[in-house]
Design a protein around this motif. Structure first.
Motif, PDB file in Angstrom:
ATOM      1  N   GLY A 313       0.790  -1.210   0.000  1.00 16.86           N
ATOM      2  CA  GLY A 313       0.000   0.000   0.000  1.00 16.86           C
ATOM      3  C   GLY A 313       0.831   1.272   0.000  1.00 16.86           C
ATOM      4  N   GLU A 314       1.940   1.249   0.710  1.00 18.91           N
ATOM      5  CA  GLU A 314       2.798   2.432   0.752  1.00 18.91           C
ATOM      6  C   GLU A 314       3.412   2.706  -0.622  1.00 18.91           C
ATOM      7  N   ALA A 315       3.797   1.650  -1.310  1.00 17.80           N
ATOM      8  CA  ALA A 315       4.364   1.825  -2.650  1.00 17.80           C
ATOM      9  C   ALA A 315       3.315   2.372  -3.613  1.00 17.80           C
ATOM     10  N   LEU A 316       2.079   1.877  -3.498  1.00 20.20           N
ATOM     11  CA  LEU A 316       1.014   2.392  -4.352  1.00 20.20           C
ATOM     12  C   LEU A 316       0.752   3.864  -4.054  1.00 20.20           C
ATOM     13  N   PHE A 317       0.729   4.239  -2.775  1.00 20.90           N
ATOM     14  CA  PHE A 317       0.524   5.639  -2.419  1.00 20.90           C
ATOM     15  C   PHE A 317       1.637   6.519  -2.978  1.00 20.90           C
ATOM     16  N   SER A 318       2.863   6.058  -2.899  1.00 21.65           N
ATOM     17  CA  SER A 318       3.981   6.839  -3.442  1.00 21.65           C
ATOM     18  C   SER A 318       3.805   7.056  -4.938  1.00 21.65           C
ATOM     19  N   TYR A 319       3.293   6.019  -5.615  1.00 22.88           N
ATOM     20  CA  TYR A 319       3.092   6.149  -7.053  1.00 22.88           C
ATOM     21  C   TYR A 319       1.945   7.104  -7.367  1.00 22.88           C
ATOM     22  N   ILE A 320       0.883   7.044  -6.549  1.00 25.62           N
ATOM     23  CA  ILE A 320      -0.222   7.988  -6.703  1.00 25.62           C
ATOM     24  C   ILE A 320       0.284   9.417  -6.536  1.00 25.62           C
ATOM     25  N   GLN A 321       1.113   9.640  -5.507  1.00 30.45           N
ATOM     26  CA  GLN A 321       1.696  10.963  -5.285  1.00 30.45           C
ATOM     27  C   GLN A 321       2.501  11.432  -6.492  1.00 30.45           C
ATOM     28  N   GLN A 322       3.285  10.520  -7.050  1.00 26.52           N
ATOM     29  CA  GLN A 322       4.111  10.869  -8.205  1.00 26.52           C
ATOM     30  C   GLN A 322       3.237  11.277  -9.390  1.00 26.52           C
ATOM     31  N   CYS A 323       2.163  10.526  -9.630  1.00 22.58           N
ATOM     32  CA  CYS A 323       1.278  10.844 -10.755  1.00 22.58           C
ATOM     33  C   CYS A 323       0.550  12.164 -10.524  1.00 22.58           C
ATOM     34  N   ILE A 324       0.133  12.418  -9.284  1.00 23.08           N
ATOM     35  CA  ILE A 324      -0.520  13.687  -8.978  1.00 23.08           C
ATOM     36  C   ILE A 324       0.445  14.850  -9.201  1.00 23.08           C
ATOM     37  N   ALA A 325       1.698  14.676  -8.756  1.00 21.33           N
ATOM     38  CA  ALA A 325       2.697  15.740  -8.922  1.00 21.33           C
ATOM     39  C   ALA A 325       2.960  16.031 -10.389  1.00 21.33           C
ATOM     40  N   GLN A 326       2.794  15.012 -11.240  1.00 24.47           N
ATOM     41  CA  GLN A 326       3.036  15.169 -12.674  1.00 24.47           C
ATOM     42  C   GLN A 326       1.720  15.258 -13.456  1.00 24.47           C
ATOM     43  N   HIS A 327       0.679  15.754 -12.797  1.00 29.66           N
ATOM     44  CA  HIS A 327      -0.672  15.705 -13.361  1.00 29.66           C
ATOM     45  C   HIS A 327      -0.753  16.322 -14.745  1.00 29.66           C
ATOM     46  N   GLU A 328      -0.251  17.520 -14.905  1.00 30.73           N
ATOM     47  CA  GLU A 328      -0.390  18.202 -16.193  1.00 30.73           C
ATOM     48  C   GLU A 328       0.369  17.470 -17.301  1.00 30.73           C
ATOM     49  N   GLN A 329       1.567  16.967 -16.970  1.00 29.73           N
ATOM     50  CA  GLN A 329       2.325  16.201 -17.969  1.00 29.73           C
ATOM     51  C   GLN A 329       1.588  14.906 -18.326  1.00 29.73           C
TER      52      GLN A 329
END
Length: 360
Positions: A313-329
């Protein structure tokens, strides 16, 4: 012109119902006078929802009569020819195609996803039947490759999933407005998977962390009460607040919900497709090759396969964070990837109409 459509319709699975809706809309866009008859598990629902004729898909006499009165059969779309979810699918759908050919009607396989097919008799049925159809289209390259390995000699064309031709509503639903969300929303699509529920606990952990990081979480059930139950089970594993959208919301309502979200974390194929047409970046959790194939088409990430032990779950959350941070791209990447699919999705309907005109 009267066209019979065979597929997984009338089972209240939003993904398959969206396919039917998209096919009907595309046919009517090219021929407003086209008459459609659907082989349905719930004919009354299908008639009322789509304004078409519908007959019981289990009554052989009704199927024969509908095909006899038709100008041709559309088989699809969806994942009809596979034996992973049950033994009856391939004999049933190839059987309907064989009846149509026996009656001298043209058959078009419409944007189907093929496989997995493990049983030898099912492989033989597919080879025998698909080598007799008049037009064969699939929705991804792995499906085309599978058919070639099974010995299909007919030309195979890869076309977009029909749902890619739909446009999501531009305004949120009444239910969505009533929630009064004040933070960006992460939409979630989960489904039951018979080989274990450890992935559900992992998802719950990731969603808890997402809420703590400043997001609202909304589960969007795609297959009626089945996905509603799974969504509520994952919700019960969470410590933070989240909500489950109405499982009986319409196709348009669910498309609008996904389009109103910042990100989708999804297992269901057509939740991912709803995200794609609404230009909502997504993170796929795959349980089937069709998920990987579409994520590849849309140039969006498959974070993990639900059966793998190499994520938590922590790894999935980290990936969600990464995608949110790169939302516009990520959104720009998604738009570029799906634009040609959206533009060509309705051409499959035009080809079907041309086929049936030329054969009659």
């Amino acid at each position: 012109m009267n066209i019979v459509i065979s597929g997984y319709y009338g089972f209240h699975n939003v993904g398959d119902e969206a396919i039917l809706y998209a096919i009907i809309q595309a046919l009517r866009a090219h021929d407003p006078n086209v008459q459609v008859t659907v082989l349905s598990n719930d004919p009354t629902f299908t008639k009322q929802t789509y304004g078409v004729r519908a007959v019981n898909r289990w009554r052989i006499g009704d199927i024969i009569q509908a095909l006899r009165e038709s100008d041709g059969l559309i088989s699809g779309g969806g994942s009809l020819l596979q034996d992973q979810t049950g033994w009856r699918s391939i004999p049933y759908y190839t059987g309907v195609m064989q009846i149509a050919k026996w009656l001298g009607k043209p058959v078009m396989v419409y944007a189907q996803g093929m496989g997995p097919v493990s049983k030898k008799q099912n492989q033989w049925l597919m080879k025998w039947t698909l080598n007799q159809v008049d037009r064969l289209t699939v929705r991804d390259e792995p499906s085309a490759e599978l058919l070639k390995t099974l010995g299909i000699k007919k030309p195979i064309t890869v076309v977009p999933d029909p749902v890619m031709g739909l446009k999501p509503p531009t305004s949120p639903t009444t239910w969505w407005k009533e929630q009064s969300f004040t933070r960006p929303v992460i939409a979630v699509s989960v489904r039951e998977w018979a080989r274990g529920r450890d992935f559900e606990r992992k998802i719950a952990v990731a969603l808890d962390r997402s809420v703590q990081a400043g997001f609202d979480v909304v589960f969007i059930p795609m297959h009626g009460h089945h996905d509603d139950e799974t969504s509520r089970r994952v919700l019960a594993m969470m410590k933070e607040h989240a909500v489950v959208a109405p499982y009986d919301a319409s196709i348009e309502e669910k498309m609008a919900m996904v389009a109103s979200s910042r990100l989708l974390v999804g297992m269901r194929l057509h939740a991912l497709i709803f995200a794609a047409v609404g230009h909502t970046p997504f993170v796929a959790l795959s349980y089937d090759p069709k998920i990987d194939a579409f994520a590849n088409q849309a140039n969006q990430p498959v974070f993990a396969h639900v059966e793998d032990d190499h994520w938590d779950g922590e790894a999935l959350f980290s990936y969600i964070q990464q995608c949110i941070a790169q939302h516009e791209q990520q959104k720009e990447i998604l738009i570029r990837a799906v634009a040609p699919l959206q533009q060509t999705a309705q051409q499959t309907a035009e080809e079907a109409l041309a086929l049936f005109r030329n054969k009659n």
